[in-house]
Design an enzyme around this catalytic site. Structure first.
Site, PDB file in Angstrom:
ATOM      1  N   GLU A 184      -1.096 -10.959   2.301  1.00  0.00           N
ATOM      2  CA  GLU A 184       0.354 -11.228   1.768  1.00  0.00           C
ATOM      3  C   GLU A 184       0.997 -10.147   2.886  1.00  0.00           C
ATOM      4  O   GLU A 184       2.394 -10.766   3.334  1.00  0.00           O
ATOM      5  CB  GLU A 184       0.694 -10.428   0.348  1.00  0.00           C
ATOM      6  N   ALA A 209      -4.320  -4.574  -1.959  1.00  0.00           N
ATOM      7  CA  ALA A 209      -3.681  -3.347  -2.751  1.00  0.00           C
ATOM      8  C   ALA A 209      -4.835  -2.429  -2.881  1.00  0.00           C
ATOM      9  O   ALA A 209      -5.844  -2.921  -3.222  1.00  0.00           O
ATOM     10  CB  ALA A 209      -2.837  -4.010  -3.790  1.00  0.00           C
ATOM     11  N   GLU A 258      -7.258 -12.034  -6.238  1.00  0.00           N
ATOM     12  CA  GLU A 258      -6.917 -11.355  -7.375  1.00  0.00           C
ATOM     13  C   GLU A 258      -7.281 -11.985  -8.600  1.00  0.00           C
ATOM     14  O   GLU A 258      -7.403 -11.026  -9.754  1.00  0.00           O
ATOM     15  CB  GLU A 258      -5.046 -11.309  -7.511  1.00  0.00           C
ATOM     16  N   GLY A 307      -3.227  -8.093  -0.868  1.00  0.00           N
ATOM     17  CA  GLY A 307      -2.053  -7.426  -0.258  1.00  0.00           C
ATOM     18  C   GLY A 307      -1.932  -7.439   1.430  1.00  0.00           C
ATOM     19  O   GLY A 307      -1.056  -7.630   1.958  1.00  0.00           O
TER      20      GLY A 307
HETATM   21  N1  DAK Z   1      -8.591  -0.885  -2.583  1.00  0.00           N
HETATM   22  C1  DAK Z   1      -9.158   0.380  -2.729  1.00  0.00           C
HETATM   23  N2  DAK Z   1     -10.421   0.671  -1.807  1.00  0.00           N
HETATM   24  C2  DAK Z   1     -10.885  -0.286  -1.229  1.00  0.00           C
HETATM   25  C3  DAK Z   1     -10.322  -1.650  -1.130  1.00  0.00           C
HETATM   26  C4  DAK Z   1      -9.173  -1.680  -2.024  1.00  0.00           C
HETATM   27  N3  DAK Z   1      -8.519  -3.026  -1.887  1.00  0.00           N
HETATM   28  N4  DAK Z   1     -11.073  -2.221  -0.084  1.00  0.00           N
HETATM   29  C5  DAK Z   1     -12.025  -1.275   0.284  1.00  0.00           C
HETATM   30  N5  DAK Z   1     -11.829  -0.464  -0.303  1.00  0.00           N
HETATM   31  C6  DAK Z   1     -12.850   0.885  -0.022  1.00  0.00           C
HETATM   32  C7  DAK Z   1     -14.077   0.990  -0.824  1.00  0.00           C
HETATM   33  O1  DAK Z   1     -13.985   1.478  -2.013  1.00  0.00           O
HETATM   34  C8  DAK Z   1     -14.748   1.703  -0.078  1.00  0.00           C
HETATM   35  O2  DAK Z   1     -14.360   3.292  -0.315  1.00  0.00           O
HETATM   36  P1  DAK Z   1     -15.787   4.374  -0.551  1.00  0.00           P
HETATM   37  O3  DAK Z   1     -16.714   3.701  -1.530  1.00  0.00           O
HETATM   38  O4  DAK Z   1     -16.178   4.420   0.960  1.00  0.00           O
HETATM   39  O5  DAK Z   1     -15.030   5.389  -0.885  1.00  0.00           O
HETATM   40  C9  DAK Z   1     -14.397   1.585   1.561  1.00  0.00           C
HETATM   41  O6  DAK Z   1     -13.094   1.003   1.374  1.00  0.00           O
HETATM   42  C10 DAK Z   1     -15.090   0.695   2.232  1.00  0.00           C
HETATM   43  O7  DAK Z   1     -15.227  -0.432   1.571  1.00  0.00           O
HETATM   44  P2  DAK Z   1     -16.795  -1.255   1.059  1.00  0.00           P
HETATM   45  O8  DAK Z   1     -17.869  -0.337   1.224  1.00  0.00           O
HETATM   46  O9  DAK Z   1     -16.806  -2.017   0.065  1.00  0.00           O
HETATM   47  O10 DAK Z   1     -17.031  -2.047   2.398  1.00  0.00           O
HETATM   48  P3  DAK Z   1     -17.701  -3.285   2.610  1.00  0.00           P
HETATM   49  O11 DAK Z   1     -17.793  -3.617   4.127  1.00  0.00           O
HETATM   50  O12 DAK Z   1     -19.413  -3.251   1.909  1.00  0.00           O
HETATM   51  O13 DAK Z   1     -16.967  -4.444   1.941  1.00  0.00           O
HETATM   52  C11 DAK Z   1     -14.977  -5.793   1.438  1.00  0.00           C
HETATM   53  C12 DAK Z   1     -15.794  -4.867   2.483  1.00  0.00           C
HETATM   54  C13 DAK Z   1     -13.514  -5.762   2.048  1.00  0.00           C
HETATM   55  C14 DAK Z   1     -15.631  -7.052   1.351  1.00  0.00           C
HETATM   56  C15 DAK Z   1     -14.752  -4.843   0.234  1.00  0.00           C
HETATM   57  O14 DAK Z   1     -14.528  -3.523   0.381  1.00  0.00           O
HETATM   58  C16 DAK Z   1     -13.895  -5.525  -0.972  1.00  0.00           C
HETATM   59  O15 DAK Z   1     -14.359  -6.471  -1.495  1.00  0.00           O
HETATM   60  N6  DAK Z   1     -12.675  -4.985  -0.907  1.00  0.00           N
HETATM   61  C17 DAK Z   1     -11.912  -5.211  -1.819  1.00  0.00           C
HETATM   62  C18 DAK Z   1     -11.117  -6.632  -1.499  1.00  0.00           C
HETATM   63  C19 DAK Z   1     -10.061  -6.891  -2.578  1.00  0.00           C
HETATM   64  O16 DAK Z   1     -10.569  -7.431  -3.387  1.00  0.00           O
HETATM   65  N7  DAK Z   1      -8.921  -7.064  -2.194  1.00  0.00           N
HETATM   66  C20 DAK Z   1      -7.691  -7.495  -2.933  1.00  0.00           C
HETATM   67  C21 DAK Z   1      -7.201  -6.255  -3.710  1.00  0.00           C
HETATM   68  S1  DAK Z   1      -5.932  -6.976  -5.077  1.00  0.00           S
HETATM   69  C22 DAK Z   1       0.624  -6.452  -7.750  1.00  0.00           C
HETATM   70  C23 DAK Z   1       0.573  -5.845  -6.874  1.00  0.00           C
HETATM   71  C24 DAK Z   1      -0.356  -6.106  -5.649  1.00  0.00           C
HETATM   72  C25 DAK Z   1      -1.368  -7.035  -5.919  1.00  0.00           C
HETATM   73  C26 DAK Z   1      -1.504  -7.461  -7.103  1.00  0.00           C
HETATM   74  C27 DAK Z   1      -0.389  -7.560  -8.151  1.00  0.00           C
HETATM   75  N8  DAK Z   1       1.251  -6.363  -9.142  1.00  0.00           N
HETATM   76  C28 DAK Z   1       2.209  -5.120  -9.153  1.00  0.00           C
HETATM   77  C29 DAK Z   1       1.619  -7.232 -10.104  1.00  0.00           C
HETATM   78  C30 DAK Z   1      -2.268  -7.152  -4.851  1.00  0.00           C
HETATM   79  C31 DAK Z   1      -3.514  -7.144  -5.264  1.00  0.00           C
HETATM   80  C32 DAK Z   1      -4.780  -7.001  -4.259  1.00  0.00           C
HETATM   81  O17 DAK Z   1      -4.555  -6.870  -3.124  1.00  0.00           O
END
Ligand code: DAK
Length: 258
Positions: A111, A63, A131, A108
């Site tokens: 998911e 997400a 998360e 997400g």
């Molecule tokens: N959200 C927003 N932007 C994201 C993103 C994300 N999840 N993942 C990557 N990006 C963006 C980065 O910010 C970056 O943008 P710029 O800086 O270029 O503008 C671009 O994509 C490229 O990412 P990186 O530069 O970080 O690329 P790397 O190869 O260095 O790293 C990575 C790739 C996948 C390891 C890293 O981007 C990363 O760790 N991303 C986040 C992964 C993550 O933590 N995903 C889980 C998100 S939490 C809920 C509803 C939904 C959810 C929970 C609760 N409620 C309403 C209760 C769901 C939660 C989630 O999914």
């Protein structure tokens, strides 16, 4: 600008999550586009869907953290409901949906993949529910679908530790059915989708519904789902063709969805 492309290809079709600049992260617009793309699917023609991410690096990296950062509890709940509604729509979509995961399937994204009928991935794929490391719970069904797919013990370990796993471990725990070299993933997905599309569509749909409907029931209740599914195939042109072809010792003709 839609973030989800619907790309029909004869009897199969792709849904491509297309926001590569954010590694296909799911914001409210992407979720709305995914729902709209499902509405576009021509169910008369298309017999199997493949969900994939645009670009080579990511299926869906979660997400959108930037969009979620400042949500208050009510807005957080609404965002969770939007995601859950779309993923339930995908899970109960009448035809099979394959997730073809090339790269990151985090939060997400994992998911989303788990809402599909089954998952195949590239050898570069990475899965996880990060998360708890971000101060939240999974919000689009992760606590429920991961536990059902890989068992509560492994789901709890993945969710509590927020640790990512690679493709080989995802295969070992049953999160994916197969791992392919990255440049072979989508060809493999198409081959699987075409195999499914070659079988009787009414029967395939009935199997999907029976498996889904029965999953939360006792075995006594669940077999009734199968009885209904089984019965619904009889009298169809495709059932007559399939059984007729076997008895006449010939290959069945193309199924007509009738
Ligand atoms: N959200 C927003 N932007 C994201 C993103 C994300 N999840 N993942 C990557 N990006 C963006 C980065 O910010 C970056 O943008 P710029 O800086 O270029 O503008 C671009 O994509 C490229 O990412 P990186 O530069 O970080 O690329 P790397 O190869 O260095 O790293 C990575 C790739 C996948 C390891 C890293 O981007 C990363 O760790 N991303 C986040 C992964 C993550 O933590 N995903 C889980 C998100 S939490 C809920 C509803 C939904 C959810 C929970 C609760 N409620 C309403 C209760 C769901 C939660 C989630 O999914």
């Amino acid at each position: 600008m839609p973030f989800v492309k619907y790309e029909p290809k004869g009897e199969i079709a792709y849904l491509v999550i297309d926001r590569p600049e954010a590694l296909n992260a799911l914001n409210a617009q992407v979720l709305a586009d995914l729902s709209a793309a499902l509405d576009e699917v021509d169910l008369e023609t298309v017999r199997c869907l493949i969900v994939r991410g645009a670009g080579e690096k990511s299926f869906v990296a979660g997400a959108d953290i930037a969009q979620m950062k400042d949500l208050d509890p009510a807005a957080g709940e609404a965002f969770g409901k939007q995601g859950n509604d779309v993923f339930l729509k995908l899970e109960s979509f009448p035809i099979p949906v394959i997730a073809a995961i090339g790269g990151y399937a985090l939060g997400g994204g994992c998911e989303l993949a788990m809402s599909c009928d089954f998952r195949i991935c590239s050898d570069t794929a990475v899965f996880g529910q990060p998360e708890t490391g971000l101060g939240i719970t999974p919000g689009f069904g992760g606590t429920q679908r991961l536990a059902r797919l890989v068992g509560p013990g492994m789901a709890k370990q993945m969710i509590y530790t927020a640790r990512n796993i690679k493709a080989d471990e995802a295969l070992r725990i049953g999160l994916v059915n197969a791992v392919y070299p990255a440049d072979e993933l989508y060809a493999a997905a198409e081959k699987l989708a075409l195999t499914i599309a070659g079988n009787a569509p009414i029967a395939v749909r009935a199997c999907k519904k029976a498996i889904n409907d029965g999953a939360a029931l006792t075995i006594e209740e669940a077999v009734v789902c199968e009885e209904k599914a089984f019965g619904s195939c009889f009298g169809t042109a495709d059932q007559r063709e399939g059984m007729g072809a076997f008895l006449e010792k010939r290959k069945h003709g193309p199924y007509t969805n009738r």
